[in-house]
Scaffold this motif. Structure first.
Motif, mmCIF file in Angstrom:
data_model
loop_
_atom_site.group_PDB
_atom_site.id
_atom_site.type_symbol
_atom_site.label_atom_id
_atom_site.label_comp_id
_atom_site.label_asym_id
_atom_site.label_seq_id
_atom_site.Cartn_x
_atom_site.Cartn_y
_atom_site.Cartn_z
ATOM 1 N N THR A 198 24.237 5.188 4.489
ATOM 2 C CA THR A 198 23.924 6.620 4.418
ATOM 3 C C THR A 198 22.893 6.941 3.338
ATOM 4 O OG1 THR A 198 25.880 6.912 3.019
ATOM 5 C CG2 THR A 198 26.128 7.361 5.369
ATOM 6 N N ALA A 199 22.712 6.049 2.373
ATOM 7 C CA ALA A 199 21.662 6.225 1.354
ATOM 8 C C ALA A 199 20.633 5.120 1.542
ATOM 9 C CB ALA A 199 22.254 6.168 -0.047
ATOM 10 N N GLU A 209 21.575 16.108 14.623
ATOM 11 C CA GLU A 209 22.938 15.679 14.966
ATOM 12 C C GLU A 209 23.374 14.493 14.113
ATOM 13 O OE1 GLU A 209 22.754 17.021 19.688
ATOM 14 O OE2 GLU A 209 22.762 14.901 19.149
ATOM 15 N N VAL A 210 22.523 13.486 14.004
ATOM 16 C CA VAL A 210 22.940 12.293 13.247
ATOM 17 C C VAL A 210 22.995 12.578 11.752
ATOM 18 C CG1 VAL A 210 22.093 10.712 15.018
ATOM 19 C CG2 VAL A 210 20.590 11.324 13.112
ATOM 20 N N ALA A 211 22.194 13.524 11.272
ATOM 21 C CA ALA A 211 22.268 13.887 9.853
ATOM 22 C C ALA A 211 23.649 14.445 9.517
ATOM 23 C CB ALA A 211 21.188 14.903 9.506
ATOM 24 N N VAL A 212 24.210 15.260 10.420
ATOM 25 C CA VAL A 212 25.550 15.806 10.198
ATOM 26 C C VAL A 212 26.593 14.691 10.226
ATOM 27 C CG1 VAL A 212 27.301 17.397 11.073
ATOM 28 C CG2 VAL A 212 24.884 18.022 11.189
ATOM 29 N N ARG A 228 29.353 9.886 4.790
ATOM 30 C CA ARG A 228 29.104 9.723 3.352
ATOM 31 C C ARG A 228 30.185 10.420 2.530
ATOM 32 N NH1 ARG A 228 27.840 11.870 -1.007
ATOM 33 N NH2 ARG A 228 27.894 13.950 -0.070
ATOM 34 N N THR A 229 30.576 11.613 2.952
ATOM 35 C CA THR A 229 31.567 12.365 2.196
ATOM 36 C C THR A 229 32.939 11.693 2.250
ATOM 37 O OG1 THR A 229 30.357 14.409 2.671
ATOM 38 C CG2 THR A 229 32.627 14.643 1.911
ATOM 39 N N GLY A 249 28.695 18.971 7.890
ATOM 40 C CA GLY A 249 29.319 17.656 8.025
ATOM 41 C C GLY A 249 30.221 17.338 6.849
ATOM 42 N N ALA A 250 29.771 17.668 5.642
ATOM 43 C CA ALA A 250 30.573 17.418 4.447
ATOM 44 C C ALA A 250 31.853 18.249 4.453
ATOM 45 C CB ALA A 250 29.746 17.725 3.198
ATOM 46 N N ALA A 251 31.751 19.499 4.900
ATOM 47 C CA ALA A 251 32.927 20.367 4.945
ATOM 48 C C ALA A 251 33.970 19.827 5.923
ATOM 49 C CB ALA A 251 32.510 21.780 5.349
#
Length: 315
Positions: free
Chosen positions: A84-85, A219-222, A228-229, A290-292
């Motif tokens: 993810t990074a 979409e893939v970023a979410v 990642r979260t 996505g993080a939420a």
């Protein structure tokens, strides 16, 4: 640009197909391009599960090194294999339009679903979800490229093996005896192809930019922010699928115990997305969504499960 773009790729049939697709599109746009195949550690070491190798980005690290050494100008990855990074000095140049994100079961008949059975997969995510649905079944490890895994399935007494639909379709190997697993959450970014470049190489980045498909990238970023979260690596039993429709982003995600006995799931959607928004702010808002969703899982007991998974995989 005057120089030929050197495109780094793994040398499996699927990876070469993906890199050739990028090369063909670059050449259609008037650029000269050539392929530079390399072997990754993940391709060379096939007698251990991926999680036992203890290397983040095991299928991408060799290409990252080649890129930073300026041995290649672009690298093409199956995006689900990418950490993810991204490494310092490497950036996303394009996300191509996504193919199917779905998993499929290549089987020898489906009668075993109602009784004992053995399924092959090298993915902890697939194993955990299969055992969650079919707790009486056995799951055996399976490594290698697509062709190798299909061959091993034919040669062994297993009832079936799980594959990504997109990978089989891309190289013309999706068989008639492939059952769609619509209930199985895919790996974050499954079905997407990523092109990366050196951050400093403006010419290569500009050449790749027309290949970029914004909805797929969103979409893939979410999904990747969800991953990642949760602090899960590429081998963690985490699945997610995001779909943009009707001005909203719809997410279904899950975290599973390694034995499939525990499952934490979330299904949410955003409010309306700004029409025509293409800037970084739109992606940041989507990433926060996505993080939420991931935090909802962590707060409901997923944090304890993630800690136990990390301890088990570290042994």
């Amino acid at each position: 640009m005057s120089r030929a773009l050197r495109i780094g790729t793994r040398d499996s049939e699927l990876a070469l197909w993906q890199a050739q697709t990028v090369r063909d599109r670059l050449e259609a746009a008037g650029h000269r391009a050539e392929l530079v195949p390399v072997k990754s550690t993940g391709d060379l070491v096939l007698d251990k599960p991926l999680y036992e190798l203890g290397i983040t980005g095991i299928f991408t690290k060799t290409l990252d090194v080649a890129l930073l050494r300026e041995d290649i100008d672009l690298a093409v990855h199956s995006m689900k294999d990418v950490p993810t990074a991204l490494p310092e000095g490497i950036c996303q140049a394009a996300v191509l339009e996504r193919a199917s994100a779905r998993d499929v079961l290549v089987h020898k008949g489906l009668g075993f679903l109602d009784g004992p059975g053995t399924i092959a997969t090298g993915s902890l995510r697939r194993k955990a979800q299969w055992l969650n649905r079919y707790p009486a079944h056995q799951v055996t490890g399976l490594r290698g490229n697509v062709n190798t895994r299909l061959k091993l399935l034919r040669e062994n007494s297993w009832d079936g093996a799980i594959f990504a639909q997109a990978g089989l379709e891309r190289i013309g190997l999706l068989p008639d005896n492939a059952e769609p697993l619509d209930w199985m959450l895919p790996a974050p970014a499954q079905g997407a192809m990523l092109v990366v470049a050196r951050t400093s190489d403006t010419a290569a980045r500009e050449a790749a930019r027309p290949l970029h498909h914004e909805q797929s990238a969103l979409e893939v970023a979410v999904e990747r922010e969800f991953l990642r979260t949760l602090e899960g690596g590429c081998s963690a039993p985490i699945g997610a699928r995001v779909h943009a429709a009707d001005g909203q982003l719809h997410l279904e995600g899950g975290l599973f115990s390694l034995d499939g006995k525990k499952a934490f799931r979330v299904t949410r959607h955003t409010g309306s997305l700004e029409a025509g928004g293409t800037g970084d702010a739109r992606f940041q808002d989507a990433g926060e969504f996505g993080a939420a969703c991931a935090r909802e899982i962590l707060d409901s007991g997923g944090a304890v499960l993630m800690e136990s998974i990390r301890k088990i995989l570290a042994q």
